[in-house]
Every structure is written in C-alpha cells, then in structure tokens.
Design an enzyme around this catalytic site. Structure first.
Site, mmCIF file in Angstrom:
data_model
loop_
_atom_site.group_PDB
_atom_site.id
_atom_site.type_symbol
_atom_site.label_atom_id
_atom_site.label_comp_id
_atom_site.label_asym_id
_atom_site.label_seq_id
_atom_site.Cartn_x
_atom_site.Cartn_y
_atom_site.Cartn_z
ATOM 1 N N GLU A 194 0.837 -1.203 0.000
ATOM 2 C CA GLU A 194 0.000 0.000 0.000
ATOM 3 C C GLU A 194 0.874 1.257 0.000
ATOM 4 O O GLU A 194 0.622 2.222 0.719
ATOM 5 C CB GLU A 194 -0.971 -0.022 1.186
ATOM 6 C CG GLU A 194 -1.940 -1.195 1.128
ATOM 7 C CD GLU A 194 -2.924 -1.268 2.290
ATOM 8 O OE1 GLU A 194 -2.896 -0.375 3.156
ATOM 9 O OE2 GLU A 194 -3.711 -2.232 2.339
ATOM 10 N N GLU A 301 -5.071 -7.587 -1.757
ATOM 11 C CA GLU A 301 -5.998 -7.564 -0.617
ATOM 12 C C GLU A 301 -7.333 -7.007 -1.093
ATOM 13 O O GLU A 301 -7.371 -6.051 -1.866
ATOM 14 C CB GLU A 301 -5.508 -6.665 0.518
ATOM 15 C CG GLU A 301 -4.346 -7.173 1.322
ATOM 16 C CD GLU A 301 -3.990 -6.218 2.456
ATOM 17 O OE1 GLU A 301 -4.896 -5.550 3.015
ATOM 18 O OE2 GLU A 301 -2.789 -6.125 2.789
#
Length: 380
Positions: A194, A301
């Site tokens: 991320e 994810e």
C-alpha cells in the site's frame, strides 16, 4: 563474425535447446531472480498462464490459524466450513518477526505459521507474505509515520544497520520454509505494501519516489545476494483508487526486482456501484501494465468488513472480476472479536448473512479454490 565466434554461438544454441524443449520456458516466463529455484520458476510460469485463462485463485489471510470464534483447530478454516474446500492462496503476516518476537502482530506464533505454510504448500496452495515491520528509526509500529524514516535506513544512513538486522531475522524465517523433500517453499513476498497511502512509515507522504525505489531494490538485493534466498516472487503493491499508469509506476523500483503488480482495495460504506466501478478500473489498469511488462497481475488484498450485503459475492465481486486477466485475489482475515470489541471478518462463517452467496461464488467456473489449485500442479 570469426569462425571461433560462430563455433561458440553454435555450441550455446545446442546447449540451450534441451532446456527450452524440456521446460517450454522463455526468458519472459521466468521471474526477476535469475537464480530462482525450480519450484519458484514453475509457480511464476503457471501464475502467468493462469492470468490469461479467465480464471483466478481465491485467497484468505490467516485462513488456517483462526476464524470467527475459533483458533488453532487442526484442519479448520472458515472458508472450508462454508464451502467444504480450503482457499487456494494462503496469506500470512511477518510483522514483529523483525524484533525477535515469537508471535506476529496478530498473535500468530511463527512456529505455527511455519507449519501452516508447509500444510498449504503440500496441499498445492500458494503462499504470500506481507510485512508490517516496526519503524526501524524509532522502534514504533509500522503505522508510525515519522518523516525521514526511509531516508534514515538506506545504505550509509544512521539506522541502516538496524534495518539490516531486521532483514536478517526475516531471512532466517524464509530459509526455514521447506517442503517434504527439503526444497524451499516458493513465497509471494509483498514488502512495503500500500505504498501510495500515507499510513505506513514507507508511504508516499513521508518518502520520496527515489527513496522508496532504493529501499525496495536494496531489500531484494540483500535477500538474494547476501542471504542467498532464491524462492521469492516479489510483489509491488499500491493502494486502490488508481488514477493513471504514471501514478501507479511513480515509485516502481524496476522490472528486474518485481514479479507481480498488485493493489489493495476495500469496500466501506460507499455505495456498491462506486466500489465495483473503482475495482474494475484499478484492475484494468494493473492488468494492462502487467501484460506490457510481462508480469503477473493480482488483487493482493480485498474485502468488505462483516459483509453486510447478502449477495455481495455474486452481485459485486464476481461481475467486477469476470473476464479479467489476473492470477489471484486475497480476502483479508477473519479476526472475529478484536481486543477493542470490534468484530472483523472478510469471508463468511457458518450462519453469516452472505454464506449462501459465497457458496454460489465458490461454484463459479472462474473461481479456483484448493482442490482446483492442487489439480493445476502449480509447482511443476
């Protein structure tokens, strides 16, 4: 070209033919690590092949360790409770390993994690590891965003040795992951994930693109060259909500250190249609870049906490992913009741409102769980 040059060229071609004939591989089929183990090369090749098939593997974080209202029950998984089958991708977390802890930041013992990884691999599943490492500069959590942290741990910087020691502990664990025949278990390694967000010490708000690239490249080089680790496929991972190819690649460390292009995305309280539109757009962008770069695309994810929509799986997820060219999607963990009394789960358990729809999702021809993954023989 001299006669000698022609002779060496001829011998080189003759030596290369048997290899190509046996494996059916080209350079584009191989991972970025030139010394990757056979099983790792085969996994990469098969993930690439899968990416163009319209089918994709289904994963779940911490699937074998715990679920809603249970922990460490042999042979159990919330996915299996609902579908009768395990997920095809097993996600695990290394956070706190770097400080010598016996358990990760989610309370999973590393000794047990090692056994769960062996189990998943033996069953034909794929292993992926994320790493919420503590801040090497100040010893605080991965969510501590002190400016200048990455700059302070690069080669020659004051806290570089601290980071090297963290990598040493990670490397020791990675080198302990072996199958029944002593072979290293291939791992999809997803560090500094991320990266476009601002909530981790390696994130975009506190790190320049060049600093991030340098950190990523150093990490890969250290694990390969210094620690001798060659059973990893390296995952480049952004947040969702991508705006352009340029935004996705701004911090990209290079084709020679990346195997998989991915992003993370979650549905919150925004309308279903908005999430579906964002998911489709992000995946289209990433899969096109992966095809251009001869890499594998993935959704590293994804989830909707507590899945309040009864038909979320076939109403939102399946239509958004159908027909796309990517290898896998991993749904986040079923933590159950956390210490703050918040309930957290991202796949249904028995009796949950979306349970029946998840079974319908399981039965779709494009979704691949453990039994189908095993049949694919991903490591051969």
């Amino acid at each position: 070209m001299t006669l000698k040059d022609k002779l060496f060229l001829f011998l080189g071609l003759m030596l290369s033919v048997p290899f190509l004939k046996v494996t059916g591989q080209t350079q584009a089929d191989r991972p970025c690590d030139e010394k990757a183990t056979r099983e790792t090369v085969n996994l990469y090749r098969n993930l690439k092949k899968l990416s163009g098939s319209g089918r994709y593997l289904i994963g779940h974080q911490d699937a074998l360790a715990y679920g809603v209202q249970w922990k460490y029950e042999k042979g159990r998984s919330d996915v299996k409770d609902v579908t009768g089958d395990y997920p095809a991708v097993y996600g695990w977390e290394l956070g706190h390993l770097e400080q010598g802890s016996a358990r990760n930041l989610d309370g999973v013992a590393f000794d047990k994690m090692r056994e769960f990884i062996r189990q998943g691999y033996k069953q034909g599943g794929v292993i992926t590891l994320s790493w919420h490492g503590i801040n090497p500069k100040n010893g605080k959590s991965a969510w501590d965003v002190e400016p200048g942290t990455v700059a302070s741990i690069l080669p020659g910087a004051p806290y570089h040795d601290v980071y090297r020691k963290q990598l040493d502990r990670v490397a020791t664990f990675l080198l302990s992951l072996k199958g029944d025949k002593g072979e290293y278990i291939p791992v999809l390694f997803r560090p500094f994930h991320e990266l476009t967000g601002g909530w981790f010490w390696w994130g975009a708000k506190t790190t320049t693109p060049e600093e991030y690239k340098t950190l990523f490249r150093f990490t890969v080089d250290y694990l390969q060259r210094i620690k001798g680790i060659h059973h990893l496929l390296y995952v480049y991972n952004t947040s969702g909500g991508l705006q352009s190819d340029e935004a996705f690649l701004e911090r990209y460390p290079g084709d020679d250190v990346v195997d998989i292009l991915s992003f993370d995305t979650y549905q919150f309280k925004n309308p279903q249609a908005d999430f579906a539109t964002s998911l489709k757009g992000d995946l289209a962008l990433v899969e096109q870049l992966a095809q251009r770069k001869n890499k594998v695309a993935a959704v590293a994810e994804m989830g909707f906490s507590q899945i309040p929509e009864a038909n979320w799986w076939t109403g939102t997820v399946a239509p958004s992913l159908k027909g796309r060219n990517f290898a896998y999607v991993l749904f986040w963990r079923n933590a159950g009741v956390k210490p703050d009394n918040e309930m957290e789960y991202f796949v249904p358990y028995k009796g949950q409102v979306s349970e029946k729809d998840f079974v319908r999702y399981y039965r779709l021809p494009e979704t691949l769980f453990q039994k189908e993954a095993r049949a694919l023989k991903l490591y051969k």
